[in-house]
Design an enzyme around this catalytic site. Structure first.
Site, short mmCIF file in Angstrom:
data_model
loop_
_atom_site.label_atom_id
_atom_site.label_comp_id
_atom_site.label_asym_id
_atom_site.label_seq_id
_atom_site.Cartn_x
_atom_site.Cartn_y
_atom_site.Cartn_z
N SER A 1 29.79 -41.06 -59.60
CA SER A 1 29.49 -41.47 -60.97
C SER A 1 30.40 -40.72 -61.94
CB SER A 1 28.01 -41.22 -61.29
OG SER A 1 27.64 -41.89 -62.47
N ASN A 2 30.06 -40.69 -63.22
CA ASN A 2 30.86 -39.97 -64.21
C ASN A 2 29.95 -39.38 -65.28
OD1 ASN A 2 30.62 -41.92 -66.51
ND2 ASN A 2 31.51 -43.28 -64.97
N ARG A 3 30.53 -38.72 -66.27
CA ARG A 3 29.76 -37.92 -67.22
C ARG A 3 29.11 -38.73 -68.35
NH1 ARG A 3 30.93 -32.65 -66.15
NH2 ARG A 3 32.93 -32.25 -65.13
N SER A 4 29.30 -40.03 -68.39
CA SER A 4 28.75 -40.81 -69.51
C SER A 4 27.23 -40.77 -69.51
CB SER A 4 29.23 -42.26 -69.39
OG SER A 4 28.56 -43.05 -70.34
#
Ligand code: CTP
Ligand code: CA
Length: 227
Positions: A33-36
Site C-alpha cells: 500500500s502507500n501513505r495516503s
C-alpha cells in the site's frame, strides 16, 4: 453576511470522488500500500456536498471516519476501485480522482501465509489498471475530469504530462516530499493546472481550505465546459 450564506453552485450535480490508498494482497496477513490517508479526498467530497453536490465517495481502507451526507463505497484493491468507478462513471457530471491507487500488485496472491526462508524473497508484481486513464478515454462531452499528481520533483512537468496523457480538465499537483504537504497530515499546498498551464498555487493551508480552492476552479471549468 455572504460568508453565512452557503454557495449552492453544485446543486443537482452528480460528483464521483475517490480517496485513500488501495491495498494489494500478498497473503492473508500482508499487503502492499502507500501513505495516503484519504483526508484530501474526503475534504473535497465535503466541500462538494456543502455546495449542493450529490456526492459518491469511493474510499480505500482508512481508520478515519468518512463524512456524512454522501454515499460511501468501500473498496480495497485497485481492481475493486476500478469496478466501483466504472459502474458509476456514466452517471457522473464530474469525477475527482484523489485516490493514491497502487501502480503494481503481486502477480499471485498466496492462499497461506508466506513463510520466511534463508536468503531474499522475490515478489513478482504486475501493473494495475490505470483508472484515470480509462476515464479519460471514456469521457463524455461536458463531463469534468480532475486528476491528482503526487510528485517529489519537477511538479509542473510531470503534472502537465499527466493532464495531457489522461485527457484531464484539471490536474492538482502536490509535493509529497514535504512533511506538511501531502500524505496523512491536515495541511497541504497544491498547484492547479489546466491545459493552458498553471492556474493557481496555494500556500500551506488546511486540507479543507485547499479543497475550497480546488472546487472553485472546478466550478469555473464546469461552467465553461457547458457553454
Ligand atoms: N491513478 C489511477 N489509477 C492508477 C494509478 C493512478 O486512477 N492505477 C490516478 C490517481 O488517482 C491520480 C492520477 O492517476 O489522480 C495520478 O496518479 P500518480 O500516482 O501521481 O501518477 P501515475 O499516472 O500513476 O504515474 P507515476 O506514479 O509513475 O508518477
Ligand atoms: Ca502512481
Amino acid at each position: 453576511q455572504e460568508l453565512l450564506q452557503k454557495r449552492r453552485d453544485f446543486a443537482g450535480l452528480c460528483c464521483l470522488v475517490t480517496a485513500g490508498a488501495t491495498r494489494e494482497t500478498i497473503d492473508p496477513v500482508r499487503f502492499l500500500s502507500n501513505r495516503s490517508s484519504g483526508k484530501m479526498g474526503m475534504a473535497i467530497a465535503e466541500e462538494l456536498r456543502d455546495r449542493g453536490g450529490q456526492v459518491t465517495l469511493i474510499l480505500g481502507p482508512t481508520h478515519l471516519e468518512p463524512p456524512c451526507g454522501l454515499e460511501i463505497v468501500r473498496v480495497e484493491s485497485a481492481q475493486d476501485m476500478y469496478h466501483a468507478v466504472m459502474e458509476r462513471e456514466a452517471n457522473a457530471d464530474m469525477i475527482v480522482k484523489t485516490a493514491a491507487v497502487a501502480d503494481y500488485r503481486p502477480v499471485a496472491t498466496s492462499e497461506h501465509k508466506v513463510k520466511k526462508q534463508a536468503g531474499n524473497l522475490m515478489l513478482e508484481l504486475e501493473r494495475t489498471p490505470d483508472i484515470l486513464q480509462e476515464l479519460g478515454m471514456r469521457k463524455r462531452p461536458g463531463q469534468l475530469l480532475v486528476g491528482f499528481a503526487a510528485e517529489t520533483q519537477d511538479l509542473d512537468r510531470y503534472a502537465l504530462d499527466k493532464l495531457h496523457r489522461k485527457h484531464l480538465d484539471l490536474v492538482v499537483a502536490n509535493d509529497v516530499s514535504k512533511a506538511d504537504a501531502g500524505f496523512a497530515v491536515d495541511t497541504n499546498a497544491v498547484r492547479i493546472y489546466d491545459a493552458s498551464g498553471l492556474l493557481a498555487a496555494t500556500p500551506l493551508l488546511s486540507k479543507r481550505e485547499v479543497a475550497r480552492t480546488i472546487v472553485n476552479h472546478m466550478c469555473d471549468r464546469w461552467r465553461r465546459n457547458q457553454d
